[in-house]
Design a protein around this motif. Structure first.
Motif, PDB file in Angstrom:
ATOM      1  N   HIS A 182       0.836  -1.208   0.000  1.00  0.00           N
ATOM      2  CA  HIS A 182       0.000   0.000   0.000  1.00  0.00           C
ATOM      3  C   HIS A 182       0.865   1.250   0.000  1.00  0.00           C
ATOM      4  O   HIS A 182       0.639   2.183  -0.751  1.00  0.00           O
ATOM      5  CB  HIS A 182      -0.900  -0.018   1.245  1.00  0.00           C
ATOM      6  CG  HIS A 182      -2.118   0.852   1.128  1.00  0.00           C
ATOM      7  ND1 HIS A 182      -3.254   0.461   0.472  1.00  0.00           N
ATOM      8  CD2 HIS A 182      -2.374   2.103   1.572  1.00  0.00           C
ATOM      9  CE1 HIS A 182      -4.162   1.421   0.522  1.00  0.00           C
ATOM     10  NE2 HIS A 182      -3.649   2.443   1.186  1.00  0.00           N
ATOM     11  N   SER A 183       1.875   1.225   0.848  1.00  0.00           N
ATOM     12  CA  SER A 183       2.737   2.390   0.993  1.00  0.00           C
ATOM     13  C   SER A 183       3.555   2.658  -0.276  1.00  0.00           C
ATOM     14  O   SER A 183       3.635   3.784  -0.758  1.00  0.00           O
ATOM     15  CB  SER A 183       3.623   2.159   2.218  1.00  0.00           C
ATOM     16  OG  SER A 183       4.806   2.866   2.106  1.00  0.00           O
ATOM     17  N   HIS A 184       4.131   1.592  -0.857  1.00  0.00           N
ATOM     18  CA  HIS A 184       4.973   1.770  -2.045  1.00  0.00           C
ATOM     19  C   HIS A 184       4.150   2.135  -3.269  1.00  0.00           C
ATOM     20  O   HIS A 184       4.496   3.051  -4.009  1.00  0.00           O
ATOM     21  CB  HIS A 184       5.776   0.492  -2.327  1.00  0.00           C
ATOM     22  CG  HIS A 184       6.983   0.344  -1.463  1.00  0.00           C
ATOM     23  ND1 HIS A 184       6.904  -0.032  -0.148  1.00  0.00           N
ATOM     24  CD2 HIS A 184       8.289   0.540  -1.713  1.00  0.00           C
ATOM     25  CE1 HIS A 184       8.120  -0.067   0.365  1.00  0.00           C
ATOM     26  NE2 HIS A 184       8.978   0.276  -0.567  1.00  0.00           N
ATOM     27  N   GLU A 185       3.062   1.404  -3.488  1.00  0.00           N
ATOM     28  CA  GLU A 185       2.247   1.655  -4.672  1.00  0.00           C
ATOM     29  C   GLU A 185       1.651   3.073  -4.603  1.00  0.00           C
ATOM     30  O   GLU A 185       1.519   3.753  -5.621  1.00  0.00           O
ATOM     31  CB  GLU A 185       1.150   0.596  -4.780  1.00  0.00           C
ATOM     32  CG  GLU A 185       0.202   0.755  -5.947  1.00  0.00           C
ATOM     33  CD  GLU A 185       0.860   0.619  -7.319  1.00  0.00           C
ATOM     34  OE1 GLU A 185       1.887  -0.066  -7.416  1.00  0.00           O
ATOM     35  OE2 GLU A 185       0.345   1.212  -8.278  1.00  0.00           O
ATOM     36  N   ALA A 186       1.316   3.515  -3.408  1.00  0.00           N
ATOM     37  CA  ALA A 186       0.786   4.866  -3.245  1.00  0.00           C
ATOM     38  C   ALA A 186       1.816   5.905  -3.671  1.00  0.00           C
ATOM     39  O   ALA A 186       1.494   6.869  -4.371  1.00  0.00           O
ATOM     40  CB  ALA A 186       0.380   5.100  -1.787  1.00  0.00           C
ATOM     41  N   MET A 187       3.065   5.683  -3.284  1.00  0.00           N
ATOM     42  CA  MET A 187       4.118   6.630  -3.653  1.00  0.00           C
ATOM     43  C   MET A 187       4.338   6.628  -5.162  1.00  0.00           C
ATOM     44  O   MET A 187       4.578   7.668  -5.769  1.00  0.00           O
ATOM     45  CB  MET A 187       5.437   6.276  -2.950  1.00  0.00           C
ATOM     46  CG  MET A 187       5.466   6.626  -1.486  1.00  0.00           C
ATOM     47  SD  MET A 187       4.800   8.237  -1.123  1.00  0.00           S
ATOM     48  CE  MET A 187       6.054   9.279  -1.840  1.00  0.00           C
ATOM     49  N   LEU A 188       4.216   5.435  -5.763  1.00  0.00           N
ATOM     50  CA  LEU A 188       4.374   5.331  -7.214  1.00  0.00           C
ATOM     51  C   LEU A 188       3.279   6.131  -7.912  1.00  0.00           C
ATOM     52  O   LEU A 188       3.559   6.969  -8.795  1.00  0.00           O
ATOM     53  CB  LEU A 188       4.314   3.852  -7.625  1.00  0.00           C
ATOM     54  CG  LEU A 188       4.405   3.547  -9.111  1.00  0.00           C
ATOM     55  CD1 LEU A 188       5.691   4.090  -9.686  1.00  0.00           C
ATOM     56  CD2 LEU A 188       4.325   2.050  -9.359  1.00  0.00           C
ATOM     57  N   ALA A 189       2.029   5.907  -7.504  1.00  0.00           N
ATOM     58  CA  ALA A 189       0.904   6.595  -8.141  1.00  0.00           C
ATOM     59  C   ALA A 189       1.016   8.098  -7.928  1.00  0.00           C
ATOM     60  O   ALA A 189       0.860   8.894  -8.859  1.00  0.00           O
ATOM     61  CB  ALA A 189      -0.407   6.071  -7.563  1.00  0.00           C
ATOM     62  N   PHE A 190       1.309   8.479  -6.702  1.00  0.00           N
ATOM     63  CA  PHE A 190       1.385   9.907  -6.372  1.00  0.00           C
ATOM     64  C   PHE A 190       2.479  10.593  -7.189  1.00  0.00           C
ATOM     65  O   PHE A 190       2.260  11.634  -7.808  1.00  0.00           O
ATOM     66  CB  PHE A 190       1.645  10.064  -4.872  1.00  0.00           C
ATOM     67  CG  PHE A 190       2.146  11.417  -4.473  1.00  0.00           C
ATOM     68  CD1 PHE A 190       1.318  12.511  -4.538  1.00  0.00           C
ATOM     69  CD2 PHE A 190       3.448  11.585  -4.028  1.00  0.00           C
ATOM     70  CE1 PHE A 190       1.771  13.767  -4.171  1.00  0.00           C
ATOM     71  CE2 PHE A 190       3.914  12.833  -3.666  1.00  0.00           C
ATOM     72  CZ  PHE A 190       3.073  13.925  -3.739  1.00  0.00           C
ATOM     73  N   THR A 191       3.662   9.989  -7.211  1.00  0.00           N
ATOM     74  CA  THR A 191       4.774  10.617  -7.920  1.00  0.00           C
ATOM     75  C   THR A 191       4.492  10.688  -9.416  1.00  0.00           C
ATOM     76  O   THR A 191       4.745  11.709 -10.061  1.00  0.00           O
ATOM     77  CB  THR A 191       6.079   9.828  -7.665  1.00  0.00           C
ATOM     78  OG1 THR A 191       6.127   9.480  -6.292  1.00  0.00           O
ATOM     79  CG2 THR A 191       7.282  10.649  -8.023  1.00  0.00           C
ATOM     80  N   TRP A 192       3.953   9.594  -9.957  1.00  0.00           N
ATOM     81  CA  TRP A 192       3.674   9.580 -11.397  1.00  0.00           C
ATOM     82  C   TRP A 192       2.644  10.652 -11.758  1.00  0.00           C
ATOM     83  O   TRP A 192       2.844  11.433 -12.690  1.00  0.00           O
ATOM     84  CB  TRP A 192       3.183   8.194 -11.826  1.00  0.00           C
ATOM     85  CG  TRP A 192       3.015   8.120 -13.305  1.00  0.00           C
ATOM     86  CD1 TRP A 192       1.895   8.444 -14.013  1.00  0.00           C
ATOM     87  CD2 TRP A 192       4.004   7.760 -14.269  1.00  0.00           C
ATOM     88  NE1 TRP A 192       2.121   8.298 -15.352  1.00  0.00           N
ATOM     89  CE2 TRP A 192       3.412   7.873 -15.539  1.00  0.00           C
ATOM     90  CE3 TRP A 192       5.345   7.338 -14.172  1.00  0.00           C
ATOM     91  CZ2 TRP A 192       4.096   7.587 -16.716  1.00  0.00           C
ATOM     92  CZ3 TRP A 192       6.028   7.049 -15.347  1.00  0.00           C
ATOM     93  CH2 TRP A 192       5.409   7.178 -16.591  1.00  0.00           C
ATOM     94  N   ILE A 193       1.548  10.683 -11.025  1.00  0.00           N
ATOM     95  CA  ILE A 193       0.466  11.629 -11.358  1.00  0.00           C
ATOM     96  C   ILE A 193       0.939  13.072 -11.185  1.00  0.00           C
ATOM     97  O   ILE A 193       0.730  13.912 -12.055  1.00  0.00           O
ATOM     98  CB  ILE A 193      -0.781  11.367 -10.475  1.00  0.00           C
ATOM     99  CG1 ILE A 193      -1.358   9.990 -10.770  1.00  0.00           C
ATOM    100  CG2 ILE A 193      -1.839  12.448 -10.686  1.00  0.00           C
ATOM    101  CD1 ILE A 193      -1.931   9.794 -12.151  1.00  0.00           C
TER     102      ILE A 193
END
Lengths: 256, 309
Positions: A182-193
């Motif tokens: 949850h923590s890693h995927e959230a950072m991926l989505a946030f940074t990408w967007i």
């Protein structure tokens, strides 16, 4: 289906032509996804960076951790619902409205070729950027990333919300796994967007500072020709053999 | 003319009065001492609050006998007279309190807590003469000093829920000290990474918000046992599950098995959590790396295009 409409302002010679790119469902889907995403980010980031001084302050602005948690959970439900809405919308379009399968969203070898062509253009190895059809490779990536991200985020988020329930049916390790995912995927989505999506869709020179097309559904014709040249050409090509059918799209001239 | 002069005088007088009033208000705020005054029936503090009151001990070391007035005024025992602990003839009392005798002193009133503490790992070690262990004042006073013991529910108290993890960390974060006892886990860091630690860290000081578990909720308070002790609340999956159940109703042994045990996930400790973390690190690095390259390329090209215009 893209339709091209042309509106003359009364008594003025100026003609602003707009191409309809998104229907009302797509506009709603993006808007709800955007709002729930932003809410999830602003309520989730202090949890990720809990030791930063600003995080505690920010949580207190929201009236404490139980409030910020309630907003996070509610936004999560909204995001799951909007994704289901999208799947129903696609299914309904195909089964009831007999629309063709949206092939233009399916990734192909051409997308990878264009990725490298675009990179070559960026570093000066090509004079012109590659031409795109209805969706360029970045848009396809953004779209399909949700098909990966949503199950990961919703699944892990559900486990974290109900760890006792989850471990009744699943082994105990799902909780630490869900936590890290949850923590890693959230950072991926946030940074990408926030960096790549926002840059290419709002800060690129042709649309800066805000690309309104996803909110209005319309794109100026000039820009459409540039950004979706292949599709535009396909839409406006008059079929020689069946002239009455005028290919896929239509150009209508609406004057007041 | 006279009238005008009078008006000027009035103005001057009112300005002087107003500024005097303002100054007096500020001064009364600045110099006011709203602290309660500790009970001191025998005026002990009239000497013992002096900065340089000291005496030479039998082995020639200078010992300060100064008691901070500020501390005792704020202390939990501010209405207990000095002689309650120091006997009615304090100057004849045997000097040099030890950790053990000081804890016993607390135990004369706080009998139950003292008894429970003697059965804890800290108390058992204390009875064997170990001077490293935490006794009453180590946790109940910000200065590890009996005179500045403050109540549990004061925000500044080391035992206030918000501060408990940091208080434990004073000793348990000392890797050298902990190595002597075989405690190699970075317990504070792993706690602060956990949901419980994050919730406490973000919760502010309102006690109604501080509902997540801290060290003492799982390990016990005065009765903390070594994790190796089979009677400890956290020893073995069954005991651990029972401890989880205190908050997580219905949690079973499988729920407890998901706990990383104050360690990071590793090939030996819940390996799947370790490999999932590795996978996501790789995913983030590759996706964001590729995105970053495209982004930088676009910035360079678009800037170049504009430059050439």
């Amino acid at each position: 289906m893209a339709t091209i409409t042309r509106t003359d302002e009364a008594e003025k010679v100026q003609v602003e032509e707009q191409v309809t790119r998104f229907d009302v469902h797509q506009i709603i889907q993006h808007a709800v996804l955007m709002v729930s995403f932003i809410l999830l980010v602003v309520t989730g980031l202090p949890m990720k960076f809990s030791t930063a001084g600003i995080s505690e302050w920010w949580v207190q602005i929201w009236g404490g951790i139980s409030n910020i948690r309630a907003v996070h959970h509610t936004s999560a439900y909204v995001m799951v619902l909007v994704c289901l809405y999208h799947l129903i919308y696609i299914g309904y379009g195909m089964l009831v409205k007999k629309r063709p399968f949206p092939m233009w969203m399916v990734p192909s070898v051409a997308d990878f070729v264009k990725l490298f062509q675009e990179l070559a253009y960026f570093v000066g190895l090509r004079k012109e950027p590659p031409q795109f059809d209805r969706f360029n490779w970045r848009e396809k990536f953004d779209y399909w990333a949700i098909f990966w991200g949503m199950p990961v985020m919703a699944g892990s988020g559900f486990i974290l919300m109900f760890p006792v329930f989850a471990t009744k049916y699943l082994p105990g390790w799902v909780v630490p796994v869900a936590y890290t995912a949850h923590s890693h995927e959230a950072m991926l989505a946030f940074t990408w967007i926030f960096f790549i999506h926002i840059f290419f869709n709002h800060f690129s020179p042709s649309v800066y500072p805000l690309n309104k097309s996803i909110f209005t559904g319309k794109v100026p014709r000039e820009r459409y020709i540039k950004e979706h040249a292949l599709e535009y050409e396909r839409l406006t090509r008059v079929d020689e053999e069946k002239p009455e059918k005028e290919a896929v799209g239509t150009i209508t001239r609406a004057s007041q | 003319m006279v009238k005008k002069g009078m008006r000027t005088n009035l103005k001057v007088v009112s300005i002087i009065l107003l500024s005097a009033f303002t100054l007096a208000t500020i001064a009364s705020i600045v110099f006011s001492n709203s602290d309660t005054i500790a009970l001191d029936e025998n005026n002990c503090l009239s000497c013992h609050s002096n900065l340089n009151i000291e005496k030479k001990s039998t082995n020639g070391v200078l010992i300060s006998l100064r008691i901070s007035e500020k501390d005792v005024n704020r202390g939990a025992h501010r209405y207990i007279d000095c002689t309650t602990c120091h006997t009615t003839k304090p100057h004849e009392a045997k000097p040099a309190l030890t950790k053990q005798s000081s804890a016993e002193k607390c135990g004369t009133c706080h009998k139950y807590e003292y008894k429970v503490h003697t059965q804890s790992i800290h108390g058992q070690q204390l009875q064997q003469g170990n001077q490293d262990v935490a006794t009453c004042v180590d946790c109940h006073s910000p200065k590890a000093d009996a005179h500045s013991v403050i109540r549990v529910l004061e925000y500044g108290a080391p035992t206030y829920k918000k501060n408990i993890a940091e208080t434990c960390n004073k000793c348990h974060g000392n890797t050298e000290l902990m190595q002597d006892y075989g405690l190699v886990e970075r317990v504070y860091e792993s706690y602060m990474r956990s949901f419980h630690g994050k919730a406490i860290g973000l919760s502010g000081y309102d006690i109604t918000q501080l509902d997540a578990a801290t060290c003492t909720n799982c390990h016990g308070v005065h009765d903390i046992k070594a994790t190796a002790d089979p009677t400890a609340t956290v020893a073995g999956m069954d005991n651990l599950a029972k401890t989880c159940e205190q908050c997580h109703a219905g949690a079973g042994a499988e729920f407890a098995r998901g706990f990383l045990g104050h360690k990071e996930a590793s090939p030996k400790n819940i390996p799947i959590a370790y490999y999932v973390e590795r996978f996501f690190n790789l995913l983030l690095l590759s996706v964001l790396g590729a995105g970053g390259i495209v982004l930088m390329g676009a910035v360079v090209r678009y800037s170049g295009n504009r430059w050439r215009k």
